[in-house]
Scaffold this motif. Structure first.
Motif, short mmCIF file in Angstrom:
data_model
loop_
_atom_site.label_atom_id
_atom_site.label_comp_id
_atom_site.label_asym_id
_atom_site.label_seq_id
_atom_site.Cartn_x
_atom_site.Cartn_y
_atom_site.Cartn_z
N LEU A 26 -3.23 -1.79 -3.59
CA LEU A 26 -4.46 -1.61 -2.83
C LEU A 26 -4.78 -2.84 -1.98
O LEU A 26 -5.17 -2.71 -0.83
N LEU A 27 -4.57 -4.01 -2.56
CA LEU A 27 -4.92 -5.24 -1.86
C LEU A 27 -3.91 -5.59 -0.76
O LEU A 27 -4.29 -6.15 0.28
N GLU A 28 -2.65 -5.27 -0.99
CA GLU A 28 -1.59 -5.65 -0.04
C GLU A 28 -0.97 -4.44 0.64
O GLU A 28 0.22 -4.43 0.95
N ALA A 29 -1.77 -3.43 0.89
CA ALA A 29 -1.24 -2.20 1.49
C ALA A 29 -0.58 -2.46 2.85
O ALA A 29 0.45 -1.87 3.18
N ASN A 30 -1.16 -3.35 3.64
CA ASN A 30 -0.60 -3.62 4.98
C ASN A 30 0.74 -4.34 4.91
O ASN A 30 1.60 -4.14 5.77
N ALA A 31 0.92 -5.18 3.90
CA ALA A 31 2.16 -5.95 3.79
C ALA A 31 3.27 -5.18 3.10
O ALA A 31 4.45 -5.54 3.20
N LEU A 32 2.92 -4.11 2.41
CA LEU A 32 3.88 -3.40 1.58
C LEU A 32 5.07 -2.85 2.36
O LEU A 32 6.20 -2.82 1.85
N GLU A 33 4.85 -2.46 3.60
CA GLU A 33 5.92 -1.84 4.40
C GLU A 33 7.15 -2.74 4.49
O GLU A 33 8.29 -2.25 4.46
#
Length: 212
Positions: A26-33
Protein backbone atom coordinates in the motif's frame (compact mmCIF):
# COMPACT_ATOMS: atom_id res chain seq x y z
CA UNK A 1 -13.50 -5.82 -5.21
CA UNK A 2 -10.38 -3.93 -6.23
CA UNK A 3 -7.03 -5.56 -5.53
CA UNK A 4 -6.08 -2.56 -3.41
CA UNK A 5 -9.14 -3.11 -1.23
CA UNK A 6 -8.15 -6.76 -0.74
CA UNK A 7 -4.66 -5.66 0.26
CA UNK A 8 -6.12 -3.14 2.73
CA UNK A 9 -8.21 -5.90 4.27
CA UNK A 10 -5.17 -8.17 4.56
CA UNK A 11 -3.19 -5.35 6.17
CA UNK A 12 -5.92 -4.84 8.78
CA UNK A 13 -6.64 -8.46 9.58
CA UNK A 14 -3.25 -10.16 9.46
CA UNK A 15 -0.50 -9.26 11.90
CA UNK A 16 2.28 -11.59 10.76
CA UNK A 17 4.73 -11.28 7.86
CA UNK A 18 1.89 -11.28 5.33
CA UNK A 19 0.38 -8.22 6.98
CA UNK A 20 3.74 -6.46 6.82
CA UNK A 21 3.97 -7.20 3.10
CA UNK A 22 0.42 -5.91 2.57
CA UNK A 23 1.24 -2.65 4.30
CA UNK A 24 4.36 -2.29 2.15
CA UNK A 25 2.30 -2.84 -1.01
CA UNK A 26 0.00 0.00 0.00
CA UNK A 27 2.78 2.41 0.92
CA UNK A 28 5.05 1.65 -2.04
CA UNK A 29 2.45 1.02 -4.73
CA UNK A 30 4.10 3.46 -7.15
CA UNK A 31 7.54 1.89 -6.80
CA UNK A 32 6.33 -1.70 -7.02
CA UNK A 33 6.29 -1.80 -10.83
CA UNK A 34 10.08 -1.60 -11.03
CA UNK A 35 10.81 -3.89 -8.10
CA UNK A 36 11.72 -7.54 -8.49
CA UNK A 37 10.32 -10.22 -6.23
CA UNK A 38 13.66 -10.43 -4.45
CA UNK A 39 13.75 -6.67 -3.88
CA UNK A 40 10.27 -6.72 -2.34
CA UNK A 41 11.26 -9.62 -0.09
CA UNK A 42 14.35 -7.76 1.07
CA UNK A 43 12.47 -4.50 1.60
CA UNK A 44 9.88 -6.25 3.78
CA UNK A 45 12.40 -8.48 5.58
CA UNK A 46 10.48 -11.55 4.39
CA UNK A 47 11.03 -14.29 1.80
CA UNK A 48 9.82 -15.14 -1.67
CA UNK A 49 7.71 -17.89 -0.15
CA UNK A 50 5.92 -15.29 1.99
CA UNK A 51 5.23 -13.17 -1.09
CA UNK A 52 3.69 -16.18 -2.81
CA UNK A 53 1.47 -16.77 0.22
CA UNK A 54 0.39 -13.13 0.10
CA UNK A 55 -0.47 -13.41 -3.59
CA UNK A 56 -2.52 -16.55 -2.99
CA UNK A 57 -4.30 -14.93 -0.05
CA UNK A 58 -5.35 -12.20 -2.50
CA UNK A 59 -6.73 -14.77 -4.95
CA UNK A 60 -3.81 -15.16 -7.38
CA UNK A 61 -1.90 -18.23 -8.47
CA UNK A 62 1.44 -16.65 -7.60
CA UNK A 63 3.46 -13.48 -7.20
CA UNK A 64 3.94 -12.80 -10.92
CA UNK A 65 0.21 -12.90 -11.64
CA UNK A 66 -0.51 -10.66 -8.66
CA UNK A 67 2.25 -8.18 -9.51
CA UNK A 68 1.05 -7.79 -13.08
CA UNK A 69 -2.60 -7.32 -12.07
CA UNK A 70 -1.86 -4.89 -9.24
CA UNK A 71 0.37 -2.67 -11.38
CA UNK A 72 -2.25 -2.66 -14.14
CA UNK A 73 -5.03 -1.72 -11.71
CA UNK A 74 -3.02 1.16 -10.29
CA UNK A 75 -2.21 2.53 -13.75
CA UNK A 76 -5.80 2.16 -14.91
CA UNK A 77 -7.11 3.97 -11.83
CA UNK A 78 -4.63 6.79 -12.37
CA UNK A 79 -5.64 7.03 -16.02
CA UNK A 80 -9.34 7.21 -15.23
CA UNK A 81 -8.94 9.90 -12.58
CA UNK A 82 -5.99 11.73 -14.12
CA UNK A 83 -5.66 15.28 -12.82
CA UNK A 84 -8.42 14.88 -10.22
CA UNK A 85 -7.95 14.17 -6.53
CA UNK A 86 -10.94 11.95 -5.79
CA UNK A 87 -10.81 12.82 -2.08
CA UNK A 88 -10.75 16.61 -2.58
CA UNK A 89 -11.62 17.18 -6.27
CA UNK A 90 -11.56 20.98 -6.23
CA UNK A 91 -10.07 23.93 -4.36
CA UNK A 92 -11.33 27.28 -3.08
CA UNK A 93 -9.89 28.98 -6.15
CA UNK A 94 -11.85 26.88 -8.65
CA UNK A 95 -14.85 28.34 -10.42
CA UNK A 96 -18.24 26.69 -10.20
CA UNK A 97 -17.87 25.29 -13.71
CA UNK A 98 -14.57 23.64 -12.79
CA UNK A 99 -16.07 22.08 -9.67
CA UNK A 100 -19.05 20.78 -11.61
CA UNK A 101 -16.85 19.35 -14.33
CA UNK A 102 -14.54 17.52 -11.93
CA UNK A 103 -17.40 16.05 -9.95
CA UNK A 104 -18.97 14.86 -13.20
CA UNK A 105 -15.68 13.25 -14.21
CA UNK A 106 -15.44 11.36 -10.93
CA UNK A 107 -18.98 10.03 -11.20
CA UNK A 108 -18.61 9.00 -14.84
CA UNK A 109 -15.25 7.28 -14.36
CA UNK A 110 -16.57 5.54 -11.24
CA UNK A 111 -19.36 4.05 -13.32
CA UNK A 112 -16.91 2.81 -15.92
CA UNK A 113 -14.60 1.36 -13.29
CA UNK A 114 -17.48 -0.36 -11.51
CA UNK A 115 -18.67 -1.83 -14.80
CA UNK A 116 -15.22 -3.28 -15.43
CA UNK A 117 -15.33 -5.00 -12.04
CA UNK A 118 -18.71 -6.62 -12.65
CA UNK A 119 -18.93 -10.29 -13.63
CA UNK A 120 -21.91 -11.35 -15.74
CA UNK A 121 -22.24 -14.74 -14.04
CA UNK A 122 -22.37 -13.11 -10.60
CA UNK A 123 -24.97 -10.56 -11.69
CA UNK A 124 -27.11 -13.25 -13.32
CA UNK A 125 -26.96 -15.37 -10.18
CA UNK A 126 -28.01 -12.39 -8.04
CA UNK A 127 -30.90 -11.60 -10.41
CA UNK A 128 -32.05 -15.22 -10.24
CA UNK A 129 -32.02 -15.16 -6.43
CA UNK A 130 -34.07 -11.95 -6.37
CA UNK A 131 -36.55 -13.25 -8.91
CA UNK A 132 -37.18 -16.47 -6.98
CA UNK A 133 -37.41 -14.84 -3.54
CA UNK A 134 -40.77 -14.40 -1.88
CA UNK A 135 -39.37 -11.73 0.39
CA UNK A 136 -36.20 -9.63 0.26
CA UNK A 137 -34.60 -8.02 3.29
CA UNK A 138 -31.87 -5.38 2.99
CA UNK A 139 -29.29 -5.14 5.77
CA UNK A 140 -26.97 -2.15 5.94
CA UNK A 141 -25.88 0.76 8.08
CA UNK A 142 -25.05 4.43 7.54
CA UNK A 143 -25.14 5.83 4.01
CA UNK A 144 -25.84 2.36 2.61
CA UNK A 145 -29.37 2.64 3.95
CA UNK A 146 -30.03 5.70 1.76
CA UNK A 147 -28.90 3.81 -1.32
CA UNK A 148 -31.10 0.90 -0.28
CA UNK A 149 -34.24 3.04 -0.43
CA UNK A 150 -33.64 3.77 -4.11
CA UNK A 151 -33.31 0.04 -4.78
CA UNK A 152 -36.50 -0.68 -2.83
CA UNK A 153 -38.48 1.87 -4.86
CA UNK A 154 -37.44 0.17 -8.09
CA UNK A 155 -38.23 -3.31 -6.79
CA UNK A 156 -41.68 -2.25 -5.59
CA UNK A 157 -42.48 -1.15 -9.13
CA UNK A 158 -41.61 -4.69 -10.23
CA UNK A 159 -43.98 -6.16 -7.66
CA UNK A 160 -41.30 -7.48 -5.31
CA UNK A 161 -41.58 -7.13 -1.55
CA UNK A 162 -38.47 -5.58 -0.02
CA UNK A 163 -37.93 -4.59 3.62
CA UNK A 164 -35.19 -2.26 4.83
CA UNK A 165 -34.34 -3.34 8.35
CA UNK A 166 -33.82 -0.85 11.11
CA UNK A 167 -30.54 -1.68 12.88
CA UNK A 168 -32.35 -2.39 16.15
CA UNK A 169 -34.70 -4.87 14.44
CA UNK A 170 -32.25 -6.51 12.03
CA UNK A 171 -31.77 -9.72 14.02
CA UNK A 172 -35.54 -10.14 14.32
CA UNK A 173 -35.96 -9.80 10.57
CA UNK A 174 -33.19 -12.30 9.84
CA UNK A 175 -34.77 -14.81 12.23
CA UNK A 176 -38.00 -14.70 10.22
CA UNK A 177 -36.33 -15.47 6.88
CA UNK A 178 -36.40 -18.88 5.21
CA UNK A 179 -34.81 -20.55 2.20
CA UNK A 180 -37.57 -19.01 0.07
CA UNK A 181 -36.41 -15.47 0.92
CA UNK A 182 -33.25 -13.46 0.35
CA UNK A 183 -30.98 -11.22 2.42
CA UNK A 184 -28.98 -8.42 0.80
CA UNK A 185 -26.03 -7.36 2.94
CA UNK A 186 -24.45 -4.03 1.99
CA UNK A 187 -21.04 -3.13 3.34
CA UNK A 188 -18.33 -0.95 1.80
CA UNK A 189 -15.39 -2.88 3.25
CA UNK A 190 -17.02 -6.13 4.32
CA UNK A 191 -15.13 -5.82 7.58
CA UNK A 192 -14.94 -6.50 10.40
CA UNK A 193 -16.93 -9.77 10.29
CA UNK A 194 -18.39 -9.23 13.76
CA UNK A 195 -19.93 -5.91 12.76
CA UNK A 196 -23.38 -5.56 11.24
CA UNK A 197 -24.43 -6.43 8.64
CA UNK A 198 -21.61 -8.98 8.13
CA UNK A 199 -22.35 -10.42 11.58
CA UNK A 200 -25.62 -11.85 10.21
CA UNK A 201 -23.91 -14.10 7.65
CA UNK A 202 -23.60 -17.11 10.00
CA UNK A 203 -27.25 -16.77 11.02
CA UNK A 204 -28.39 -16.61 7.39
CA UNK A 205 -26.24 -19.64 6.56
CA UNK A 206 -27.70 -21.60 9.48
CA UNK A 207 -31.23 -20.82 8.28
CA UNK A 208 -30.43 -21.59 4.65
CA UNK A 209 -31.23 -18.05 3.54
CA UNK A 210 -29.79 -17.08 0.13
CA UNK A 211 -27.55 -14.02 0.39
CA UNK A 212 -26.30 -11.30 -1.94
Amino acid sequence: MLIREKIERLAREVHDARGAVARFLLLEANALENMSMQEVAEATFTSKATLVRVAKALGFSGWTAFHKAYVFERKETERLFEGVDTNIPFSKQDRTAQMRSRLAQIYMESVYLTNDLCEDATLEKAASILDESERIVVLGIGANRSLSRIFIQKMVKLGKRVDLCEPADARYFVNTLTFRDCAILISYSGMPPQREPMAFIPLCQARGVPMI
